[in-house]
Scaffold this motif. Structure first.
Motif, PDB file in Angstrom:
ATOM      1  N   ARG A 118       3.974   8.173  -5.973  1.00 14.37           N
ATOM      2  CA  ARG A 118       3.595   7.358  -4.826  1.00 14.37           C
ATOM      3  C   ARG A 118       4.609   6.244  -4.593  1.00 14.37           C
ATOM      4  O   ARG A 118       5.218   5.743  -5.544  1.00 14.37           O
ATOM      5  CB  ARG A 118       2.196   6.761  -5.039  1.00 14.37           C
ATOM      6  N   VAL A 119       4.766   5.878  -3.332  1.00 17.67           N
ATOM      7  CA  VAL A 119       5.707   4.824  -2.946  1.00 17.67           C
ATOM      8  C   VAL A 119       4.936   3.691  -2.275  1.00 17.67           C
ATOM      9  O   VAL A 119       4.240   3.914  -1.274  1.00 17.67           O
ATOM     10  CB  VAL A 119       6.777   5.358  -1.968  1.00 17.67           C
ATOM     11  N   ASP A 120       5.043   2.490  -2.833  1.00 22.13           N
ATOM     12  CA  ASP A 120       4.397   1.336  -2.213  1.00 22.13           C
ATOM     13  C   ASP A 120       5.235   0.828  -1.048  1.00 22.13           C
ATOM     14  O   ASP A 120       6.470   0.816  -1.106  1.00 22.13           O
ATOM     15  CB  ASP A 120       4.229   0.204  -3.235  1.00 22.13           C
ATOM     16  N   HIS A 121       4.551   0.406   0.011  1.00 24.01           N
ATOM     17  CA  HIS A 121       5.205  -0.141   1.190  1.00 24.01           C
ATOM     18  C   HIS A 121       4.682  -1.545   1.465  1.00 24.01           C
ATOM     19  O   HIS A 121       3.519  -1.850   1.196  1.00 24.01           O
ATOM     20  CB  HIS A 121       4.942   0.738   2.418  1.00 24.01           C
ATOM     21  N   GLU A 122       5.555  -2.384   1.995  1.00 24.53           N
ATOM     22  CA  GLU A 122       5.180  -3.716   2.455  1.00 24.53           C
ATOM     23  C   GLU A 122       5.704  -3.912   3.868  1.00 24.53           C
ATOM     24  O   GLU A 122       6.730  -3.341   4.243  1.00 24.53           O
ATOM     25  CB  GLU A 122       5.760  -4.800   1.534  1.00 24.53           C
ATOM     26  N   ILE A 123       5.010  -4.715   4.646  1.00 27.50           N
ATOM     27  CA  ILE A 123       5.426  -4.953   6.018  1.00 27.50           C
ATOM     28  C   ILE A 123       6.528  -6.016   6.050  1.00 27.50           C
ATOM     29  O   ILE A 123       6.512  -6.966   5.261  1.00 27.50           O
ATOM     30  CB  ILE A 123       4.222  -5.374   6.898  1.00 27.50           C
ATOM     31  N   THR A 124       7.503  -5.825   6.925  1.00 27.59           N
ATOM     32  CA  THR A 124       8.597  -6.785   7.081  1.00 27.59           C
ATOM     33  C   THR A 124       8.297  -7.715   8.255  1.00 27.59           C
ATOM     34  O   THR A 124       7.309  -7.534   8.972  1.00 27.59           O
ATOM     35  CB  THR A 124       9.924  -6.050   7.344  1.00 27.59           C
ATOM     36  N   ILE A 184       9.538   5.243  -6.379  1.00 26.21           N
ATOM     37  CA  ILE A 184       8.465   6.213  -6.625  1.00 26.21           C
ATOM     38  C   ILE A 184       7.881   5.959  -8.011  1.00 26.21           C
ATOM     39  O   ILE A 184       8.619   5.864  -9.004  1.00 26.21           O
ATOM     40  CB  ILE A 184       9.010   7.651  -6.530  1.00 26.21           C
ATOM     41  N   ASP A 185       6.543   5.846  -8.102  1.00 22.42           N
ATOM     42  CA  ASP A 185       5.917   5.606  -9.400  1.00 22.42           C
ATOM     43  C   ASP A 185       5.655   6.930 -10.130  1.00 22.42           C
ATOM     44  O   ASP A 185       6.018   8.004  -9.653  1.00 22.42           O
ATOM     45  CB  ASP A 185       4.646   4.773  -9.244  1.00 22.42           C
ATOM     46  N   GLU A 186       5.005   6.844 -11.302  1.00 21.66           N
ATOM     47  CA  GLU A 186       4.761   8.035 -12.116  1.00 21.66           C
ATOM     48  C   GLU A 186       3.913   9.072 -11.388  1.00 21.66           C
ATOM     49  O   GLU A 186       4.014  10.273 -11.652  1.00 21.66           O
ATOM     50  CB  GLU A 186       4.062   7.648 -13.430  1.00 21.66           C
ATOM     51  N   ALA A 187       3.065   8.602 -10.485  1.00 25.08           N
ATOM     52  CA  ALA A 187       2.196   9.520  -9.730  1.00 25.08           C
ATOM     53  C   ALA A 187       2.873  10.046  -8.463  1.00 25.08           C
ATOM     54  O   ALA A 187       2.248  10.757  -7.687  1.00 25.08           O
ATOM     55  CB  ALA A 187       0.896   8.805  -9.364  1.00 25.08           C
ATOM     56  N   ALA A 235       0.836  -1.202   0.000  1.00 30.44           N
ATOM     57  CA  ALA A 235       0.000   0.000   0.000  1.00 30.44           C
ATOM     58  C   ALA A 235       0.869   1.250   0.000  1.00 30.44           C
ATOM     59  O   ALA A 235       1.940   1.274   0.597  1.00 30.44           O
ATOM     60  CB  ALA A 235      -0.917   0.012   1.223  1.00 30.44           C
ATOM     61  N   HIS A 236       0.382   2.290  -0.677  1.00 30.92           N
ATOM     62  CA  HIS A 236       1.047   3.593  -0.662  1.00 30.92           C
ATOM     63  C   HIS A 236       0.280   4.527   0.265  1.00 30.92           C
ATOM     64  O   HIS A 236      -0.833   4.210   0.741  1.00 30.92           O
ATOM     65  CB  HIS A 236       1.150   4.166  -2.082  1.00 30.92           C
ATOM     66  N   GLY A 237       0.852   5.674   0.524  1.00 30.74           N
ATOM     67  CA  GLY A 237       0.271   6.593   1.488  1.00 30.74           C
ATOM     68  C   GLY A 237      -1.136   7.035   1.143  1.00 30.74           C
ATOM     69  O   GLY A 237      -1.988   7.161   2.032  1.00 30.74           O
TER      70      GLY A 237
END
Length: 211
Positions: free
Chosen positions: A66-72, A61-64, A18-20
């Motif tokens: 946004r940065v996707d995050h995953e839980i570790t 960072i994608d074109e929009a 998920a991103h912010g």
């Protein structure tokens, strides 16, 4: 403890990635700004902090923008530490309990009951202590109103906790590890949740206090 920290970890865990913007949109649908004291600027700060601590990964960072995050694995452990503390430990402010309840199905039924039983015992002890202070206070008499308020608050919290334990023992809610349980499974939130909203009950948004 931070309700924002718990909720961010919980939402990233639920979606799997998920991103912010998605996290903010989901928590808005839950009404979290009214019951978890979330400041939306602090949400993005929490994302950066959690990534710095190694509790989340941060992709490109994608074109929009946004940065996707995953839980570790460390993030998973921190999520459960915060979730269990939120249910087990009474706090003056209600936001941690509210965050814990919103993510309750990530726990097994037995775990949730055990944590709430500890909470119930703590509240009963606090109730007795406040009542003792009230009964034995010999200074400015109006101060007894403060002890009375604390006694009443602890008693109400203990009563609600006991009722919650009874509901769980009766089989209310689908909890982790039970047939058909989805909400508490990492990465199991439906792909259309960004449009539809997602909550513990039938993918519906979680209402705020006025909902």
């Amino acid at each position: 403890m931070s309700a924002t920290r718990l909720l961010v970890l919980g939402v990233v865990r639920g979606f799997g990635r998920a991103h912010g913007y998605l996290i903010r949109a989901e928590l808005l649908r839950w009404g979290a700004e009214s019951w978890a004291n979330i400041k939306w600027g602090s949400l993005y700060h929490a994302l950066r902090k959690l990534a710095e601590e190694g509790l989340l990964t941060a992709g490109d960072i994608d074109e929009a923008g946004r940065v996707d995050h995953e839980i570790t694995a460390r993030g998973e452990a921190e999520f459960f530490r915060l979730l269990k503390a939120a249910l087990r430990e009474p706090q003056p402010r209600p936001d941690m309990l509210a965050a814990g309840l919103s993510l309750l199905p990530a726990l097994s039924r037995a775990e949730a009951i055990e944590l709430l039983e500890v909470r119930h015992r703590t509240l009963r002890t606090s109730q007795d202590e406040y009542q003792h202070q009230n009964d034995n206070w010999e200074r400015a008499p109006h101060i007894r109103e403060l002890f009375g308020l604390w006694t009443h608050t602890a008693a109400g919290g203990a009563q609600w906790t006991q009722q919650m334990i009874r509901r769980l023992r009766a089989g209310t809610y689908l909890m982790a590890g039970e047939p058909g349980a989805v909400f508490g499974v990492p990465g199991a939130w439906p792909p259309d949740a960004e449009l539809a909203g997602y909550g513990p009950d039938n993918y519906s948004p979680i209402p705020g206090p006025s909902g």
